[in-house]
Design an enzyme around this catalytic site. Structure first.
Site, short mmCIF file in Angstrom:
data_model
loop_
_atom_site.label_atom_id
_atom_site.label_comp_id
_atom_site.label_asym_id
_atom_site.label_seq_id
_atom_site.Cartn_x
_atom_site.Cartn_y
_atom_site.Cartn_z
N ARG A 135 -3.14 -9.72 5.33
CA ARG A 135 -3.58 -9.98 3.86
C ARG A 135 -2.47 -9.55 3.03
NH1 ARG A 135 -5.97 -6.48 0.31
NH2 ARG A 135 -7.63 -7.37 -1.02
N LYS A 166 0.58 -1.06 0.17
CA LYS A 166 -0.11 -0.07 -0.14
C LYS A 166 0.94 1.36 -0.15
CE LYS A 166 -4.40 -1.79 1.65
NZ LYS A 166 -5.58 -1.96 2.73
C1 YH5 Z 1 -7.81 -4.20 3.85
O1 YH5 Z 1 -6.84 -3.56 4.25
N1 YH5 Z 1 -7.65 -3.52 1.27
S1 YH5 Z 1 -8.11 -3.53 -1.43
C2 YH5 Z 1 -3.46 -0.08 -2.92
C3 YH5 Z 1 -2.40 -0.53 -3.17
C4 YH5 Z 1 -2.15 -2.16 -2.97
C5 YH5 Z 1 -3.25 -2.82 -2.16
C6 YH5 Z 1 -1.25 1.03 -4.00
N2 YH5 Z 1 -9.28 -4.93 0.75
C7 YH5 Z 1 -8.16 -4.38 2.31
O2 YH5 Z 1 -5.36 -4.19 -1.13
N3 YH5 Z 1 -10.00 -5.80 2.78
C8 YH5 Z 1 -8.30 -4.19 0.11
O3 YH5 Z 1 -1.12 -0.14 -3.77
C9 YH5 Z 1 -9.12 -5.19 2.05
N4 YH5 Z 1 -8.73 -5.05 4.53
C10 YH5 Z 1 -9.48 -5.75 4.11
N5 YH5 Z 1 -10.11 -6.60 4.86
C11 YH5 Z 1 -6.70 -2.26 -1.42
C12 YH5 Z 1 -5.52 -2.97 -1.49
C13 YH5 Z 1 -4.32 -2.19 -2.10
C14 YH5 Z 1 -4.58 -0.93 -2.33
#
Ligand code: YH5
Length: 278
Positions: free
Chosen positions: A254, A220
């Site tokens: 996750r 993230k």
């Molecule tokens: C979460 O924290 N996050 S989707 C931006 C990125 C990389 C990854 C800029 N669903 C979560 O994974 N569900 C998502 O790079 C989730 N907890 C739970 N329970 C966003 C994501 C991501 C966003």
């Protein structure tokens, strides 16, 4: 133990590893697999073989600035992949905030509903209440389209914990037992870097109601802000954060990079838990 449908997984010992299978077109995070069922299933298989305890599949765009995904589009992306994965011997979590998608996902064998909108509607509660799936309740301030514009809290840990406490209360009133519930402070969902760091420090505090915590920080932006690296260069930062989440008592992490995370957690566990795995 946490109940995920027919599966029961321990909540003590090292955190459970949830492997991400992203069925959206959000290739910006280097993981979007939309439209290619075979590639998505192969990716999920690799996550499983690398040691994932749970697979999380999501077909709804939730990145900052994203417009909502129409329900028919979400189902068209999700169900062909879910139908394959549900036959495997591993709990499948479905990342959605739409009650209609929750219902279909459970009919198609999902063992967990992961709702980034925190089970806010009566329809969402009704969709999961009659089943025995696990439910992850995540905190978000605002909506994906605008949540990063000006996130504001007086006391981020206290406010997020209180919001989750009320959400959990609604879930329990709807008949979802405590051993099916997981809470998540929602890193990056309407939070600045300072908010995310305060939340991370607060994971070990006793404000979370004794429920298992899920931590999602893999790749993230907060890790980009800390390291100055683009999304493709955040592996080491993601693994470090997963180890810190373990140290702070997280029950589930996750992650995109399952093999590397499992190795790191094995080292953490050997040092911190020793042979006790407790
Ligand atoms: C979460 O924290 N996050 S989707 C931006 C990125 C990389 C990854 C800029 N669903 C979560 O994974 N569900 C998502 O790079 C989730 N907890 C739970 N329970 C966003 C994501 C991501 C966003």
């Amino acid at each position: 133990m946490i109940q995920f449908g027919k599966y029961h997984l321990p909540r003590r010992g090292r955190p459970l590893v949830m492997g991400i299978v992203n069925l959206t077109p959000d290739s910006f995070s280097g993981d979007g697999l939309v439209g290619d069922v075979d590639r998505a299933v192969a990716h999920a298989r690799r996550q499983l073989e690398a040691g994932a305890d749970i697979l999380d599949i999501g077909a709804e765009s939730t990145r900052p600035g994203a417009a909502p995904t129409p329900e028919d589009e979400e189902l068209a992306r999700l169900l062909p992949v879910l139908d394959e994965l549900a036959a495997w011997d591993v709990p499948i979590s479905v990342d959605t905030c739409k009650p209609g998608v929750m219902r279909m996902a459970l009919e198609h064998g999902a063992s967990m509903i992961n709702d980034i909108a925190g089970m806010a509607s009566a329809e969402a509660l009704a969709a999961v209440a009659g089943s025995d799936c696990a439910v992850c309740v995540m905190h978000m301030q605002g909506q994906p389209r605008s949540m990063q514009q000006a996130p504001a809290y007086a006391d981020v840990v206290g406010e997020v914990a209180e919001w989750l406490r009320l959400a959990v209360e609604r879930c329990q009133a709807a008949g979802i037992a405590a051993d099916r519930l997981v809470v998540d402070p929602g890193f990056g969902f309407g939070k600045t870097l300072e908010h995310n760091l305060d939340l991370f420090r607060g994971l070990a505090s006793d404000v979370w109601g004794g429920l298992p915590l899920l931590v999602g920080v893999s790749r993230k932006s907060m890790l980009g802000q800390i390291t100055g690296r683009e999304v493709g260069g955040r592996l080491a930062a993601s693994v470090a954060a997963a180890v810190m989440a373990a140290q702070q008592g997280a029950a589930i992490v996750r992650v995109h990079d399952v093999a590397e995370t499992c190795d790191a957690l094995a080292v953490w566990s050997a040092i911190v838990l020793g042979g006790k795995d407790e």
